[in-house]
Motif scaffolding. Structure first.
Motif, short mmCIF file in Angstrom:
data_model
loop_
_atom_site.label_atom_id
_atom_site.label_comp_id
_atom_site.label_asym_id
_atom_site.label_seq_id
_atom_site.Cartn_x
_atom_site.Cartn_y
_atom_site.Cartn_z
N ASP A 133 -40.42 19.63 -28.04
CA ASP A 133 -41.77 19.14 -27.72
C ASP A 133 -41.87 18.61 -26.30
O ASP A 133 -42.98 18.41 -25.80
CB ASP A 133 -42.16 18.00 -28.68
CG ASP A 133 -42.24 18.46 -30.13
OD1 ASP A 133 -42.95 19.43 -30.40
OD2 ASP A 133 -41.58 17.83 -30.97
N PHE A 134 -40.75 18.39 -25.64
CA PHE A 134 -40.74 17.75 -24.33
C PHE A 134 -41.02 18.79 -23.23
O PHE A 134 -40.85 19.99 -23.45
CB PHE A 134 -39.40 17.07 -24.07
CG PHE A 134 -38.97 16.10 -25.15
CD1 PHE A 134 -39.90 15.54 -26.02
CD2 PHE A 134 -37.63 15.74 -25.29
CE1 PHE A 134 -39.51 14.64 -27.02
CE2 PHE A 134 -37.24 14.85 -26.27
CZ PHE A 134 -38.18 14.31 -27.14
N PRO A 135 -41.43 18.33 -22.07
CA PRO A 135 -41.78 19.26 -20.98
C PRO A 135 -40.65 20.22 -20.61
O PRO A 135 -40.89 21.40 -20.37
CB PRO A 135 -42.10 18.33 -19.80
CG PRO A 135 -42.52 17.05 -20.44
CD PRO A 135 -41.70 16.92 -21.68
N ASP A 136 -39.41 19.74 -20.58
CA ASP A 136 -38.26 20.59 -20.26
C ASP A 136 -37.12 20.22 -21.19
O ASP A 136 -36.38 19.26 -20.92
CB ASP A 136 -37.84 20.40 -18.80
CG ASP A 136 -36.65 21.28 -18.42
OD1 ASP A 136 -36.16 22.04 -19.28
OD2 ASP A 136 -36.20 21.19 -17.26
N PRO A 137 -36.95 20.94 -22.30
CA PRO A 137 -35.93 20.58 -23.30
C PRO A 137 -34.52 20.48 -22.75
O PRO A 137 -33.67 19.83 -23.36
CB PRO A 137 -36.05 21.70 -24.34
CG PRO A 137 -37.41 22.27 -24.15
CD PRO A 137 -37.70 22.15 -22.69
N LYS A 138 -34.26 21.11 -21.60
CA LYS A 138 -32.91 21.08 -21.03
C LYS A 138 -32.66 19.85 -20.16
O LYS A 138 -31.52 19.53 -19.85
CB LYS A 138 -32.67 22.36 -20.22
CG LYS A 138 -32.69 23.62 -21.07
CD LYS A 138 -32.42 24.85 -20.21
CE LYS A 138 -32.44 26.11 -21.07
NZ LYS A 138 -32.19 27.33 -20.24
N ASP A 139 -33.73 19.20 -19.76
CA ASP A 139 -33.60 17.99 -18.94
C ASP A 139 -33.30 16.81 -19.84
O ASP A 139 -34.08 16.50 -20.75
CB ASP A 139 -34.90 17.75 -18.17
CG ASP A 139 -34.84 16.54 -17.25
OD1 ASP A 139 -33.87 15.76 -17.34
OD2 ASP A 139 -35.76 16.38 -16.44
N PRO A 140 -32.19 16.09 -19.64
CA PRO A 140 -31.86 14.97 -20.54
C PRO A 140 -32.90 13.86 -20.55
O PRO A 140 -32.98 13.10 -21.51
CB PRO A 140 -30.51 14.47 -20.00
CG PRO A 140 -30.41 14.99 -18.61
CD PRO A 140 -31.15 16.28 -18.60
N LEU A 141 -33.71 13.78 -19.50
CA LEU A 141 -34.73 12.72 -19.43
C LEU A 141 -36.13 13.24 -19.71
O LEU A 141 -37.12 12.56 -19.44
CB LEU A 141 -34.68 12.05 -18.05
CG LEU A 141 -33.34 11.42 -17.67
CD1 LEU A 141 -33.47 10.64 -16.38
CD2 LEU A 141 -32.80 10.53 -18.79
#
Length: 557
Positions: A377-385
């Motif tokens: 659901d997050f803007p960039d699933p690969k970005d830990p933040l």
């Protein structure tokens, strides 16, 4: 050798004395009074399953003399061996610099407590202020003052849990005795003794603040040292190992190890760790809204109409549902007789939380009703933040909806998007036909809370959330209305946004509890290893144990 037996399922009426409980336990066990060394209540709960015959249920431990006889009844009487939590320092490495604890929430506080108790003299760095000053800053903010970024509901001595209901229940299965150690430590610091045996123990924000102060004083007495208004702004790393901390951008403090117990809202610290290549990953959590109902309605639902509520605690509930779109919907951090408070920590973004005093005597019950979200659901699933970015977007929308004040809306208005107005009015219970039983169960004529910590305004909450969360929320509310009569009533009050249910990131650690940056020990809720006061405190103990296995208390030289 003495023997300890536990007598369970001791049922007594609501009106009773401790002596009645003990006498009934001894009678059930068939023990002779001359053989009893001591008795101890170990659990108290409320049995309201029949709703019209509410009782208290106890478990009692009886310590007997050697050779004493008692009834054998595997259903209600068992021999028990108490677990004593007494970890010892086993490490042989002499630290060449102090051990630091970053953060003084439950994880950091209990980690520091155990280290100090065993002679390690930890340094505790807290970005916020001591409880006494923090309380004044928070109250000033709620009264219309300026939000201080390092002294608010999220940051300061005691952590975010200081301004909460102070719940001490946990789902963590603990056979080591850590749970009991945490409770006993709280009691020694001024918490009421009943937390040792209540089935759903809580302290309350008013009592918890004093407990935190007393724990600080005890840690100092044992050799620890606190530094308030001391934010860790960088980590000094050499050859993959932590060597020091930078405090407030200027002071360099050498350390042998540092416990990272910064809490779930230390977003700037997460940024620093990412820049330092600390191993991290995004983590699922949940978002939603606080809902308020009259506490009298919840009491009646849980205890029945005829129970003497003056003899019962303010009733709580725990609800879960799987929505049609696959999302988990559940109640979180339920606060009987509590308040909804502004828990923001960043300018231009608004987050809320629930809070109760020890007495839980407010007129409204509140709970977060939250919907699960995952890295997808997050803007960039690969970005830990990326989960932090997701939180910030919701909080920015909430701030905009209320123009800095807590935005509120009735559930009936929020639900209009999904159902024809006539349908939802007909299907929601208003208690109009039972006024003789519910005369105290209604809200003020405005329909809006008069006990919210911080200014609130009416607003449309729907644009704050993506459609999939709105759909799951309404689906869950309708399901909960079938479990608790009136839960989905149109005049139930919603406040937004509940976004800090748990950390949106996990800071990875190995079996020794260390990050890939050796000497850095991620700990507690902020690091992704706990969810609440008790589990965070116990994780703090685990990390302290790991340090005690590696280091001995004495410094080199």
């Amino acid at each position: 050798m003495e023997k300890r037996i536990r007598v369970s399922q001791i049922k007594v009426p609501l009106q009773h004395e401790r002596e009645q409980v003990i006498n009934k336990a001894c009678k059930m066990a068939g023990v002779c009074s001359a053989d009893i060394i001591k008795t101890q209540i170990v659990r108290q709960s409320v049995d309201a399953r029949r709703n019209e015959d509410v009782k208290y249920i106890y478990s009692v431990d009886i310590v007997l003399k050697k050779g004493a006889r008692y009834k054998k009844d595997p259903r209600h009487i068992q021999e028990v061996t108490p677990v004593t939590y007494r970890p010892q320092p086993y490490g042989h490495t002499h630290p060449d610099a102090p051990i630091a604890v970053i953060g003084s929430g439950p994880a950091g506080l209990f980690c520091a407590y155990l280290l100090a108790k065993n002679g390690y003299r930890p340094l505790i760095f807290e970005r916020g202020k001591a409880v006494e000053d923090r309380q004044r800053d928070v109250q000033a903010f709620w009264n219309g003052g300026v939000l201080l970024p390092d002294s608010n509901v999220q940051f300061g001595e005691g952590g975010a849990g200081t301004f909460s209901d102070g719940k001490l229940n946990t789902a963590v299965k603990d056979k080591s005795g850590r749970n009991q150690f945490v409770l006993e430590t709280f009691v020694s610091a001024g918490a009421p003794e009943d937390i040792l045996y209540m089935s759903r123990p809580h302290i309350g924000t008013d009592v918890l603040r004093n407990v935190v102060v007393n724990m600080r004083r005890e840690i100092i007495r044992m050799g620890g040292c606190f530094y308030f208004s001391s934010c860790v702004t960088d980590f000094q790393v050499q050859n993959g190992r932590l060597t020091g901390l930078v405090i407030n951008g200027k002071d360099h403090i050498p350390v042998s190890a540092a416990v990272l117990a910064v809490g779930h809202s230390a977003r700037d610290t997460f940024d620093i760790l990412k820049n330092r290549a600390a191993a991290m990953e995004p983590k699922a959590f949940a978002v939603g809204m606080r809902i308020e109902h009259p506490q009298a309605m919840i009491d009646e639902s849980q205890y029945g109409k005829n129970a003497d509520r003056s003899l019962l605690p303010a009733a709580a509930y725990k609800l879960t549902h799987r929505a049609k779109n696959g999302r988990s919907v559940y109640s979180f951090c339920m606060c009987p007789g509590g308040f909804v408070v502004n828990a923001s920590s960043e300018e231009g973004r608004l987050a809320i939380n629930g809070m109760s005093n020890h007495a839980r005597d407010g007129k409204n019950a509140n709970s977060a009703i939250v919907v699960s979200v995952t890295p997808e659901d997050f803007p960039d699933p690969k970005d830990p933040l990326s989960g932090v970015a997701f939180q910030r977007e919701l909080e920015a929308r909430a701030w905009q909806a209320g123009q800095g004040k807590i935005p509120q809306q009735t559930f009936g208005e929020f639900e209009k998007e999904f159902h024809d107005k006539m349908n939802y009015v007909k299907s929601s219970l208003r208690f109009d036909h039972e006024s003789e039983h519910h005369e105290n169960n209604g809200f003020p004529d405005t329909g809006f809370s008069s006990c919210t910590g911080g200014a609130a305004v009416q607003a449309d909450l729907r644009p704050i959330f993506p459609p999939v969360i709105r759909e799951a929320f309404v689906d869950g509310m309708q399901a909960f209305g079938k479990k608790i009569r009136g839960f989905d009533r149109p005049d139930a009050i919603l406040s937004a946004v509940e976004s800090r249910t748990s950390s949106p990131v996990r800071i990875l650690r190995d079996d020794s509890f260390q990050s890939n940056i050796l000497g850095l020990y991620p700990c507690g809720e902020g690091a992704g290893y706990a969810g609440g006061i008790m589990s965070a405190a116990m994780d703090g103990l685990k990390v302290a144990e790991a340090l005690m296995h590696k280091y001995c208390p004495e410094f080199k030289g």
